[in-house]
Design an enzyme around this catalytic site. Structure first.
Site, short mmCIF file in Angstrom:
data_model
loop_
_atom_site.label_atom_id
_atom_site.label_comp_id
_atom_site.label_asym_id
_atom_site.label_seq_id
_atom_site.Cartn_x
_atom_site.Cartn_y
_atom_site.Cartn_z
N HIS A 22 1.02 0.65 -13.31
CA HIS A 22 1.89 -0.57 -13.75
C HIS A 22 3.20 -0.12 -13.92
O HIS A 22 3.72 0.90 -14.30
CB HIS A 22 1.37 -1.05 -14.97
CG HIS A 22 2.11 -2.25 -15.62
ND1 HIS A 22 1.64 -3.47 -14.96
CD2 HIS A 22 3.12 -2.59 -16.28
CE1 HIS A 22 2.54 -4.46 -15.35
NE2 HIS A 22 3.09 -3.84 -16.03
N ASP A 49 -3.89 -4.60 -18.14
CA ASP A 49 -2.74 -3.81 -18.58
C ASP A 49 -2.84 -2.96 -19.92
O ASP A 49 -1.69 -2.80 -20.63
CB ASP A 49 -1.47 -4.17 -18.14
CG ASP A 49 -1.13 -4.92 -17.09
OD1 ASP A 49 -1.91 -4.19 -15.99
OD2 ASP A 49 -0.45 -5.81 -16.58
N ARG A 73 -18.24 -15.30 -9.28
CA ARG A 73 -17.26 -14.00 -9.74
C ARG A 73 -18.28 -13.01 -9.75
O ARG A 73 -18.21 -11.60 -9.26
CB ARG A 73 -16.41 -13.97 -10.75
CG ARG A 73 -15.83 -12.67 -11.24
CD ARG A 73 -14.77 -12.59 -10.33
NE ARG A 73 -14.36 -11.21 -10.20
CZ ARG A 73 -13.10 -10.75 -10.62
NH1 ARG A 73 -12.02 -11.68 -10.73
NH2 ARG A 73 -12.79 -9.62 -10.83
N GLU A 110 6.41 6.06 -9.03
CA GLU A 110 5.05 5.78 -8.64
C GLU A 110 4.39 6.78 -7.95
O GLU A 110 3.42 7.21 -8.17
CB GLU A 110 4.93 4.50 -8.30
CG GLU A 110 5.34 3.42 -9.33
CD GLU A 110 5.09 1.81 -8.84
OE1 GLU A 110 4.55 1.12 -9.63
OE2 GLU A 110 4.95 1.54 -7.48
N MET A 166 -4.40 -7.33 -6.62
CA MET A 166 -3.91 -8.82 -7.37
C MET A 166 -4.80 -9.41 -7.87
O MET A 166 -4.71 -10.59 -8.14
CB MET A 166 -2.91 -9.41 -6.60
CG MET A 166 -1.69 -8.55 -5.91
SD MET A 166 -0.52 -8.14 -7.18
CE MET A 166 0.13 -9.37 -7.80
N ASN A 201 -5.23 2.49 -12.87
CA ASN A 201 -4.26 1.49 -12.40
C ASN A 201 -2.82 2.01 -12.62
O ASN A 201 -2.45 2.89 -13.58
CB ASN A 201 -4.26 0.03 -13.43
CG ASN A 201 -3.45 -0.98 -12.70
OD1 ASN A 201 -3.22 -1.22 -11.50
ND2 ASN A 201 -2.93 -1.96 -13.81
N GLY A 212 0.69 -1.34 -0.03
CA GLY A 212 0.12 0.08 -0.13
C GLY A 212 0.94 1.17 0.19
O GLY A 212 0.32 2.25 0.31
N SER A 213 1.95 1.19 -0.49
CA SER A 213 2.86 2.56 -0.57
C SER A 213 2.35 3.54 -1.62
O SER A 213 2.24 4.70 -1.25
CB SER A 213 4.29 2.30 -1.02
OG SER A 213 4.35 1.70 -2.12
C1 GRF Z 1 3.34 -1.33 -7.55
O1 GRF Z 1 4.60 -1.53 -8.12
C2 GRF Z 1 2.54 -0.96 -8.79
O2 GRF Z 1 2.77 -0.51 -9.87
C3 GRF Z 1 1.82 -2.45 -8.70
O3 GRF Z 1 1.97 -3.17 -7.87
C4 GRF Z 1 2.77 -2.29 -6.68
C5 GRF Z 1 1.97 -2.14 -5.73
O4 GRF Z 1 2.95 -1.47 -4.55
N1 GRF Z 1 0.74 -2.60 -9.78
P1 GRF Z 1 2.29 -0.96 -3.14
O5 GRF Z 1 1.38 -2.00 -2.45
O6 GRF Z 1 1.45 0.24 -3.56
O7 GRF Z 1 3.33 -0.42 -2.39
#
Ligand code: GRF
Length: 203
Positions: free
Chosen positions: A112, A148, A68, A177, A93, A110, A15-16
């Site tokens: 990526h 993606d 689902r 990011e 995920m 999203n 969750g960063s």
């Molecule tokens: C990130 O690298 C993002 O690009 C990918 O998953 C990772 C999530 O990182 N989709 P965080 O959980 O937000 O730290």
């Protein structure tokens, strides 16, 4: 001034990126509020971050649902009840279904960790590094029904240096990011993103 947008962040892990968005809202850089953090993983550290910041948490395990469709409908109902304007996938995920994408058309983002369309999938940083490319990066995009794939909002390139290894590259990618995702969310909340086919125009 635009109205305050309500965001839902979907996260399965650390969750960063969620944290970066929380910080930007706190600093008044994004005119929004996080209505909820949803996770399919009860142990996600992202949920702790939500807790620490007084944000509503929702844990929904996909495996507890027979279909689902029922899982997606339950999530959709929560989002509608909570008057959510934007869904931000941040290390979520689980693939969102075609039904869900249609229901929240152009309202799901999203991030990526590669320059899409190169290196799709869950192992993008390592795949890019092992492929030996010299430039990789970060992409923020709207979500469509393909993995993606949706219209690209922002991208930033990062050179892969001789001195890099997977860990240093990961660090650099996360740093970008945490700048790029809040910026894309900010643009959305300010009504600055217009989608024309595959193209996102920032006005
Ligand atoms: C990130 O690298 C993002 O690009 C990918 O998953 C990772 C999530 O990182 N989709 P965080 O959980 O937000 O730290």
């Amino acid at each position: 001034m635009n109205k305050i947008r309500r965001i839902a962040v979907f996260a399965s892990g650390f969750g960063s990126n969620l944290q970066a968005i929380i910080d930007n809202i706190k600093n008044n850089n994004i005119n929004a509020e996080i209505g909820l953090v949803l996770s399919n993983n009860k142990d996600a550290y992202a949920l702790k971050r939500a807790e620490k910041n007084g944000i509503k948490k929702v844990v929904l395990n996909y495996r507890d649902h027979d279909k689902r469709e029922n899982y997606d409908k339950k999530i959709a109902k929560i989002l509608i009840d909570q008057k959510i304007d934007l869904i931000v996938l941040a290390g979520y995920m689980l693939l969102v279904s075609g039904w869900f994408v249609k229901k929240f058309k152009n309202k799901i983002m999203n991030i990526h960790p590669s320059l899409l369309p190169s290196f799709k999938g869950t192992n993008a940083i390592e795949d890019a590094f092992n492929y030996g490319i010299k430039i990789t990066g970060v992409t923020v995009h709207f979500v469509d029904k393909e993995l993606d794939h949706g219209p690209i909002i922002l991208q930033e390139a990062i050179p892969i240096l001789k001195s890099d290894n997977i860990e240093t590259l990961e660090e650099k990618i996360h740093k970008i990011e945490h700048k790029l995702y809040p910026l894309a969310v900010k643009y959305y909340c300010e009504g600055k993103l217009k989608i024309k086919g595959r193209k996102v125009i920032i006005i």
